[in-house]
Design an enzyme around this catalytic site. Sequence first.
Site, PDB file in Angstrom:
ATOM      1  N   ASN A   9       0.867  -1.179   0.000  1.00 43.81           N
ATOM      2  CA  ASN A   9       0.000   0.000   0.000  1.00 43.81           C
ATOM      3  C   ASN A   9       0.905   1.231   0.000  1.00 43.81           C
ATOM      4  O   ASN A   9       1.473   1.584   1.025  1.00 43.81           O
ATOM      5  CB  ASN A   9      -0.883  -0.037   1.258  1.00 43.81           C
ATOM      6  CG  ASN A   9      -1.701   1.223   1.427  1.00 43.81           C
ATOM      7  OD1 ASN A   9      -1.829   2.023   0.501  1.00 43.81           O
ATOM      8  ND2 ASN A   9      -2.257   1.417   2.618  1.00 43.81           N
ATOM      9  N   LYS A  11       0.128   4.237  -0.295  1.00 41.31           N
ATOM     10  CA  LYS A  11      -0.535   5.431   0.256  1.00 41.31           C
ATOM     11  C   LYS A  11      -0.311   6.617  -0.692  1.00 41.31           C
ATOM     12  O   LYS A  11      -0.250   6.434  -1.897  1.00 41.31           O
ATOM     13  CB  LYS A  11      -0.044   5.706   1.683  1.00 41.31           C
ATOM     14  CG  LYS A  11      -0.063   4.442   2.554  1.00 41.31           C
ATOM     15  CD  LYS A  11       0.106   4.707   3.993  1.00 41.31           C
ATOM     16  CE  LYS A  11       0.189   3.392   4.740  1.00 41.31           C
ATOM     17  NZ  LYS A  11       0.107   3.538   6.173  1.00 41.31           N
ATOM     18  N   HIS A  94      -9.390   0.854   4.724  1.00 39.06           N
ATOM     19  CA  HIS A  94      -8.132   1.059   5.454  1.00 39.06           C
ATOM     20  C   HIS A  94      -8.395   1.997   6.633  1.00 39.06           C
ATOM     21  O   HIS A  94      -9.215   2.921   6.537  1.00 39.06           O
ATOM     22  CB  HIS A  94      -7.075   1.648   4.507  1.00 39.06           C
ATOM     23  CG  HIS A  94      -5.711   1.656   5.117  1.00 39.06           C
ATOM     24  ND1 HIS A  94      -5.311   2.605   6.022  1.00 39.06           N
ATOM     25  CD2 HIS A  94      -4.662   0.810   4.963  1.00 39.06           C
ATOM     26  CE1 HIS A  94      -4.067   2.353   6.392  1.00 39.06           C
ATOM     27  NE2 HIS A  94      -3.643   1.262   5.773  1.00 39.06           N
ATOM     28  N   GLU A  96      -6.828   4.430   7.757  1.00 35.40           N
ATOM     29  CA  GLU A  96      -6.633   5.859   7.459  1.00 35.40           C
ATOM     30  C   GLU A  96      -7.864   6.429   6.759  1.00 35.40           C
ATOM     31  O   GLU A  96      -8.242   7.577   6.989  1.00 35.40           O
ATOM     32  CB  GLU A  96      -5.358   6.045   6.620  1.00 35.40           C
ATOM     33  CG  GLU A  96      -4.114   5.850   7.468  1.00 35.40           C
ATOM     34  CD  GLU A  96      -2.901   5.354   6.718  1.00 35.40           C
ATOM     35  OE1 GLU A  96      -2.875   5.433   5.478  1.00 35.40           O
ATOM     36  OE2 GLU A  96      -1.973   4.861   7.396  1.00 35.40           O
ATOM     37  N   GLU A 166      -5.204  -5.366  10.594  1.00 38.70           N
ATOM     38  CA  GLU A 166      -4.188  -4.339  10.838  1.00 38.70           C
ATOM     39  C   GLU A 166      -4.498  -3.594  12.142  1.00 38.70           C
ATOM     40  O   GLU A 166      -5.311  -2.649  12.139  1.00 38.70           O
ATOM     41  CB  GLU A 166      -4.181  -3.318   9.703  1.00 38.70           C
ATOM     42  CG  GLU A 166      -3.928  -3.906   8.332  1.00 38.70           C
ATOM     43  CD  GLU A 166      -3.400  -2.839   7.376  1.00 38.70           C
ATOM     44  OE1 GLU A 166      -2.271  -2.982   6.927  1.00 38.70           O
ATOM     45  OE2 GLU A 166      -4.123  -1.861   7.122  1.00 38.70           O
ATOM     46  N   GLY A 172       2.601   1.932  10.756  1.00 38.20           N
ATOM     47  CA  GLY A 172       3.564   3.031  10.604  1.00 38.20           C
ATOM     48  C   GLY A 172       4.286   3.417  11.880  1.00 38.20           C
ATOM     49  O   GLY A 172       4.931   4.460  11.936  1.00 38.20           O
ATOM     50  N   SER A 213       3.586  -2.397  10.416  1.00 39.87           N
ATOM     51  CA  SER A 213       5.044  -2.422  10.585  1.00 39.87           C
ATOM     52  C   SER A 213       5.645  -3.780  10.232  1.00 39.87           C
ATOM     53  O   SER A 213       6.627  -4.211  10.855  1.00 39.87           O
ATOM     54  CB  SER A 213       5.429  -1.998  12.008  1.00 39.87           C
ATOM     55  OG  SER A 213       4.982  -0.678  12.256  1.00 39.87           O
TER      56      SER A 213
HETATM   57  C1  PEP Z   1      -0.685  -0.030   6.162  1.00 38.77           C
HETATM   58  O1  PEP Z   1      -0.800   1.167   5.994  1.00 38.77           O
HETATM   59  O2  PEP Z   1      -1.564  -0.785   5.729  1.00 38.77           O
HETATM   60  C2  PEP Z   1       0.489  -0.533   6.847  1.00 38.77           C
HETATM   61  C3  PEP Z   1       0.478  -1.764   7.264  1.00 38.77           C
HETATM   62  O3  PEP Z   1       1.535   0.350   7.019  1.00 38.77           O
HETATM   63  P1  PEP Z   1       2.977  -0.002   7.654  1.00 38.77           P
HETATM   64  O4  PEP Z   1       3.464  -1.269   7.017  1.00 38.77           O
HETATM   65  O5  PEP Z   1       3.837   1.189   7.296  1.00 38.77           O
HETATM   66  O6  PEP Z   1       2.784  -0.149   9.120  1.00 38.77           O
END
Ligand code: PEP
Length: 253
Positions: A9, A11, A94, A96, A166, A172, A213
């Site tokens: 992703n 973003k 997601h 976000e 998630e 992040g 992460s």
């Molecule tokens: C995400 O935004 O779906 C995500 C898992 O980000 P990150 O790997 O940076 O934690």
Amino acid sequence: MRTPIIAGNWKMNKTVDEAVTFVREIRSGLNQQQDVDSVLCPPFVALSAVADAVRGTKVGVGAQNMYFEEKGAFTGECSPAMIKPFCQYVILGHSERRAYFGETDETVNKKVHAALAHGLTPIICVGETLAQNEAGETQEFVSGQVKAAFAGVPADKAAGCIIAYEPIWAIGTGKSATVADAGRIIGLTVRGAIADIYGEETAQKLRVQYGGSANPSNIADYMSHPDIDGALVGGASLKMDFVAMVKAAAPRS
Ligand code: PEP
């Protein structure tokens, strides 16, 4: 056997030129890993160029969002038919988008139906906040998100969907969930919710990713858990790390 799937992703990162340069660097490495599904999810404006750049490989493309209506006065949105020529997958719900853009369980459900109607595979994101986690509410909250997302979806379509668990506090932040915790939530809560709706057979067919992460150092540990089928990757998907993660996700014989 569920085929591992690693999705990146991006973003709101990479211009179209940067996207194409990057895809040219990584595509052969991704394509070499024939036993893992890899998916690149660039911003809308780069979907067409990325689709061109991976043509002839087995690398998949996904959008990061879409609207559920077919067309009309929805300024700034893209419909399923608009993204379909360029991608096979679409990330829906997601955290976000839920936090900053008003996405709700209801809109996620409408988008799941719209994606399936257009032959797109939804990657449906669920996951709890830190406060919910610390209050012991993870199971109930995540189970509710899964059940809401799949409301009215028939079993044969549900089995082909992908869920990304998630935990929001892990996205992040560099603070990934332990393999045991992620595996337990995915196995008992996410697959459990699917089993409650459709039965155990469908729950065992559907692929579930971990996200939060994930990186080249921890991906193999996640993949070693029998309930975790891959990862939705944010930060690490913007670098060569993504190829290393796809390679590390290959099934051990
Ligand atoms: C995400 O935004 O779906 C995500 C898992 O980000 P990150 O790997 O940076 O934690």
